[in-house]
Design a protein around this motif. Structure first.
Motif: not given
Length: 475
Positions: A413, A455, A458-463
């Motif tokens: 990532q 991502l 869809t992914d809060k942490q990744f944002r």
């Protein structure tokens, strides 16, 4: 009346208490337990080998005098070294002990007087081969509250630091966590707290250490089978200051040992001061049980200084250096360099140096030239190399790891994010980006950009990763 181990040891303690500092007595003699008395040999239990070594190094003479008074000139002292479960775990805390003392309890006859060969002290700050048993604070005396100027941006943190320095371990600010961006004074304030405590309470053991160095010491202790000694060393500190605690991210073993040390210090009224480049809520890969403890005390943010504070910082710097400068030039520098204190002071140093070396008068025109160059230089060029450095620093890994062939999810990532930002912030082709980030092809870079986009939605942490790194690259 027949003598017992307890009565003999209590009499020894009365004598010892009258002859050493109260803090030393509390640290080194209160934890000792009298176990048994056999003729002229008293057995005492101590918590670790480190503890025994410290007693032998510092208190052998007073022990000899005290015991001789009670049991005569043939008195002997027997140490029982037993690792206690002091960490609140349900299971006893055990550790592999070197083969010479592998049993959980080790009895050792130590005749008094002892020979002159003192055991080696397990102090992680001691350079091997050099005799130095004193715990140095590692503090920089140049960092003080006097030259840490107060403003709206730092008032809470500075006031809390002063309160801690006045009453270490005795306020609700325990731990005190100071957080903020680069160059805002976290390290300065942490040192200032330690320096002030050493001045007010010279008997207290104060220690400043970076989280990176703490981690390295722990790794060394594991290699040398000294984990218990490492833990006990840190448990005897009165004021522990750990800089850049976010460096513990992802290091589960170091986090575990720090958790036990933190608990022991906190439960015994010792002070913990931490610094971080982010608030606890934003720390990645730090165990929840540790984060919850960071929140027990006070988290105080250092923000970018406002104009008035920047002017005060510059005036204080000039005063300390014995340099006079027109007000309009000071204000010009303060208006144009807003990022952090470090760059602000760097600009004024550059201005003084240019004036001195070139024998030019400090004018507004010279200030304009210097500030323009300085601002241009500090706005780093966003290159693929720079993007890789920012991303790898953010995830606490080196660039070689980022570029490696590993398929570990967090590394993949990070690599994909580096490719995404390289496409976003540079004019390089996909093939060029792939070539510079681990010798990948253009298809890999295209896939990385699509993955980051997906991502992020869809992914809060990744944002949050994307937002944080965008901020760092936009400075």
């Amino acid at each position: 009346m027949s003598l017992t181990a307890e009565s003999v040891w209590n009499n020894c303690l009365e004598f010892i208490k009258d002859n050493i500092q109260p803090q030393a007595y509390k640290t080194w003699f209160e934890p000792i337990i009298a176990v048994k008395l056999t003729e002229n040999a008293l057995s005492i239990q101590v918590p670790s080998k480190f503890f025994y070594e410290w007693l032998e190094e510092h208190y052998v003479k007073i022990l000899k005098v005290a015991l001789t008074k009670e049991l005569g000139k043939n008195a002997k002292l027997v140490y029982i070294i037993k690792m206690e479960n002091t960490y609140g775990n349900k299971q006893p805390f055990t550790e592999k002990i070197p083969s010479s003392n592998r049993s959980a309890v080790k009895s050792q006859d130590v005749d008094i007087p002892l020979n002159n060969k003192s055991p080696e002290l397990r102090n992680p700050f001691v350079i091997p081969g050099i005799r130095n048993v004193k715990i140095e604070s590692q503090l920089n005396p140049n960092y003080s509250f006097d030259n840490f100027l107060e403003g709206d941006s730092n008032r809470l943190a500075r006031s809390a630091g002063l309160a801690v320095a006045n009453k270490p371990g005795g306020t609700s600010f325990n731990p005190l966590l100071i957080f903020g961006g680069v160059g805002l004074g976290k390290t300065h304030l942490a040192h200032a707290i330690g320096v002030d405590i050493k001045d007010k309470y010279p008997e207290k053991t104060v220690l400043y250490i970076s989280a990176e160095k703490f981690t390295q010491q722990y790794i060394d202790a594991i290699k040398k089978n000294n984990r218990n000694d490492f833990i006990h060393f840190y448990q005897i500190i009165d004021v522990l200051i750990i800089d850049d605690v976010q460096f513990l991210s992802g290091k589960s073993g170091t986090q575990d040992v720090f958790f036990h040390i933190f608990n022991h210090l906190h439960q015994n009224g010792k002070q913990v001061v931490l610094t971080s480049d982010k608030a606890p809520v934003d720390m990645q890969d730090i165990e929840q049980r540790l984060l919850s403890r960071f929140k027990w005390g006070l988290s105080a943010e250092l923000q970018t200084p406002d104009f008035e504070t920047r002017v005060s910082i510059l005036k204080n710097k000039l005063y300390r250096d014995g340099v006079e400068m027109p007000e309009e030039i000071i204000e010009y520098v303060a208006k144009n360099i807003k990022s952090n204190v470090r760059e602000l002071e760097g600009a004024i140093i550059s201005l003084i140096a240019q004036s001195s070396f070139n024998k030019k008068e400090i004018t507004i025109d010279l200030a304009r030239i210097i500030v323009e160059k300085f601002v241009k230089n500090t706005k780093r060029e966003v290159s693929i190399d720079y993007i890789q450095k920012v991303v790898s620093d953010y995830f606490q890994m080196d660039i070689d790891t980022l570029q490696s062939k590993t398929r570990k999810r967090h590394i993949v990532q990070a690599r994909q994010l580096a490719m995404f930002f390289a496409k976003k912030f540079t004019k390089a082709s996909l093939a060029s980006i792939g070539s510079q980030i681990g010798k990948r092809d253009h298809a890999t870079v295209l896939h990385a950009c699509k993955t980051v986009d997906n991502l992020s939605s869809t992914d809060k942490q990744f944002r949050k990763y994307v937002e944080d790194i965008t901020k760092k690259l936009s400075v």
